[in-house]
Design a protein around this motif. Structure first.
Motif, PDB file in Angstrom:
ATOM      1  N   GLY A  14      44.003  45.171  34.082  1.00 19.69           N
ATOM      2  CA  GLY A  14      43.628  44.201  35.462  1.00 19.69           C
ATOM      3  C   GLY A  14      43.649  43.332  34.269  1.00 19.69           C
ATOM      4  N   SER A  18      38.838  41.728  38.486  1.00 21.64           N
ATOM      5  CA  SER A  18      39.956  42.343  39.763  1.00 21.64           C
ATOM      6  C   SER A  18      38.687  43.298  40.003  1.00 21.64           C
ATOM      7  CB  SER A  18      40.466  42.626  38.796  1.00 21.64           C
ATOM      8  OG  SER A  18      40.499  43.334  37.930  1.00 21.64           O
ATOM      9  N   ALA A 200      44.844  44.291  40.748  1.00 20.78           N
ATOM     10  CA  ALA A 200      44.816  42.938  40.591  1.00 20.78           C
ATOM     11  C   ALA A 200      44.357  42.994  42.551  1.00 20.78           C
ATOM     12  CB  ALA A 200      45.403  42.167  39.883  1.00 20.78           C
ATOM     13  N   PRO A 201      44.180  41.376  42.352  1.00 23.64           N
ATOM     14  CA  PRO A 201      44.590  41.108  44.270  1.00 23.64           C
ATOM     15  C   PRO A 201      45.451  40.556  44.348  1.00 23.64           C
ATOM     16  CG  PRO A 201      42.644  39.385  42.880  1.00 23.64           C
ATOM     17  CD  PRO A 201      43.651  40.168  41.967  1.00 23.64           C
ATOM     18  N   LEU A 207      42.276  36.174  43.306  1.00 23.03           N
ATOM     19  CA  LEU A 207      41.480  36.215  41.812  1.00 23.03           C
ATOM     20  C   LEU A 207      40.510  34.933  41.284  1.00 23.03           C
ATOM     21  CD1 LEU A 207      41.390  37.953  39.785  1.00 23.03           C
ATOM     22  CD2 LEU A 207      43.335  37.179  38.744  1.00 23.03           C
ATOM     23  N   ALA A 276      42.780  35.289  32.378  1.00 21.77           N
ATOM     24  CA  ALA A 276      43.394  35.989  33.685  1.00 21.77           C
ATOM     25  C   ALA A 276      45.375  36.139  34.017  1.00 21.77           C
ATOM     26  CB  ALA A 276      42.914  36.007  35.222  1.00 21.77           C
ATOM     27  N   GLU A 293      45.859  46.912  44.641  1.00 19.12           N
ATOM     28  CA  GLU A 293      44.998  45.375  45.518  1.00 19.12           C
ATOM     29  C   GLU A 293      43.878  45.926  45.384  1.00 19.12           C
ATOM     30  OE1 GLU A 293      45.687  43.396  49.059  1.00 19.12           O
ATOM     31  OE2 GLU A 293      46.636  45.212  48.412  1.00 19.12           O
ATOM     32  N   THR A 294      43.228  44.786  44.262  1.00 19.39           N
ATOM     33  CA  THR A 294      41.591  44.946  44.826  1.00 19.39           C
ATOM     34  C   THR A 294      40.708  45.166  45.974  1.00 19.39           C
ATOM     35  OG1 THR A 294      41.673  43.240  42.311  1.00 19.39           O
ATOM     36  CG2 THR A 294      39.540  43.294  44.004  1.00 19.39           C
TER      37      THR A 294
END
Length: 308
Positions: A14, A18, A200-201, A207, A276, A293-294
Motif C-alpha cells: 500500500g 495508508s 489504501a483510502p 490519502l 504515494a 480500504e483504509t
C-alpha cells in the motif's frame, strides 16, 4: 490463485500512510503471524522519525524483521532484500507461523514474486572503454550500435541518457546477450502460497490528508533534529540511497539554507504525495490483489479468512 500445497505468506502492500503497520500488528497479535518489513527506508539505523518506523511500543507488540539492519552509509539492493526475505520467511514457517510481509517498496515485492534478471556485475574496464568511444564518436554513434544489438532497449533508452546507454552496451559486451534478453529471464517460482493485499483510502484526497498529518506529526516528534544528527556525522551526503528517502533530502536542504521551514514542509509533503502516487500506479497494474480500504474494521477479518 492460491496453492494449498505450499505454506501461506501474506503480502500487505500500500501507499505510505495508508495504515499497513497497524494491520500487520493486529495480524501478529491475533493470528499467529510474524512481520517482515518490505521498506527500503526502514532498513537504516538512526532514521526512525522520518521513515515512520514502528515505535518501540509497536515493535514490542509485533517485532518487525529487516528493520534497523544497516548504517545509512551502506547500500541495499532488491537482490539483498529477496535473499533476506526468503531466509526470514523460511525461519518463521519452520516454527508453524505465517509470515506477513508489509511495506511500500514495490520493487522489493516485485523482486520477491518474479525474481531478478541475471545481469552481470559492472566491469570498470569495459565501462571505461565505452566512455572513451563516446568521447571519440559521440553518444549518438553508440546509440546506433545499441539499435543493432538490442532494438527494444534502444527504443526505450534516449541517446542523451549516457548512464543507461552505457549500461546496456556494457551488459552486451560482458555477456554476449542483450539487456532485453537477460531481463526476460526470471527465477523459478518460490514455494509459497502468496496471498496479496493492498490497502489504501477510497479517495486520493483522503490519502493526501493522511500524508500531510503524518508529516506534521514527524516534525513535532523531532524530525529536523534527527536529520541534524545525521548531517553532523560528516560521512553522509545527499547522493546516498539513505538520504534520498522522502523527507530527508528536503530537510537536509532546509538545514543547508536552500529554502525556509515552510518551504521544507511543503516540499516534504509534496514529495511524499508523489511517492504515494507512484506506489498506487504500481499497485493498479498488479495481478491477484485483494483490495482493502483504509480504516475499514473488516480488513482484519478479510485477511484472516484467507489464512483459514
Amino acid at each position: 490463485m492460491t496453492n494449498s500445497k505450499y505454506p501461506k505468506v501474506v503480502l500487505l502492500m500500500g501507499p505510505t500512510a495508508s495504515g499497513k503497520t497497524a494491520l500487520a500488528i493486529e495480524l501478529a497479535q491475533n493470528h499467529n503471524c510474524e512481520v517482515i518489513s518490505v521498506d527500503s527506508a526502514l532498513i537504516y539505523k538512526g532514521m526512525d522519525i522520518g521513515t515512520a518506523k514502528p515505535t518501540a511500543e509497536e515493535l514490542a507488540l509485533a517485532p518487525h524483521r529487516l528493520i534497523n539492519i544497516l548504517d545509512p552509509l551502506e547500500s541495499y539492493s532488491a537482490a539483498d532484500f529477496r535473499a533476506d526475505a526468503i531466509r526470514e520467511m523460511d525461519e518463521i514457517i519452520s516454527r508453524g507461523k505465517t509470515p506477513v510481509l508489509v511495506g511500500g517498496t514495490m520493487l522489493y515485492f516485485k523482486a520477491l514474486l518474479e525474481g531478478l534478471s541475471p545481469l552481470p556485475e559492472a566491469d570498470p574496464e569495459i565501462r571505461a572503454q565505452i566512455l572513451d568511444e563516446a568521447e571519440q564518436l559521440g553518444w549518438a554513434a553508440l546509440h546506433d550500435e545499441l539499435k543493432r544489438i538490442d532494438p527494444v532497449s534502444a527504443e526505450r533508452i534516449h541517446p542523451n541518457d549516457p548512464q543507461r546507454l552505457s549500461r546496456a552496451l556494457e551488459v552486451y559486451r560482458i555477456s554476449g546477450k542483450s539487456l532485453t534478453e537477460l531481463t526476460q529471464t526470471k527465477a523459478e517460482a518460490l514455494p509459497y502460497d502468496f496471498i496479496q493485499f493492498a490497502i489504501a483510502p477510497k479517495e486520493r484526497a483522503e490519502l493526501h490528508k493522511l500524508i500531510e498529518k503524518r508529516f506534521n506529526i514527524m516534525l513535532e516528534q523531532g524530525f529536523v533534529e534527527e536529520v541534524e544528527v545525521l548531517k553532523a556525522r560528516n560521512d553522509l551526503h545527499l547522493n546516498l540511497p539513505s538520504m534520498r528517502c522522502v523527507g530527508y533530502r528536503q530537510c537536509w536542504q532546509y538545514l543547508d539554507g536552500d529554502f525556509d521551514y515552510s518551504n521544507m514542509v511543503e516540499k516534504g509533503v509534496a514529495a511524499t504525495r508523489q511517492l504515494a502516487k507512484r506506489q498506487l500506479t504500481w499497485l493498479r497494474s498488479w495481478k491477484e490483489l485483494n483490495w482493502l480500504e483504509t480504516g475499514n474494521a473488516k480488513n482484519i477479518v478479510t485477511i484472516a479468512e484467507h489464512l483459514n
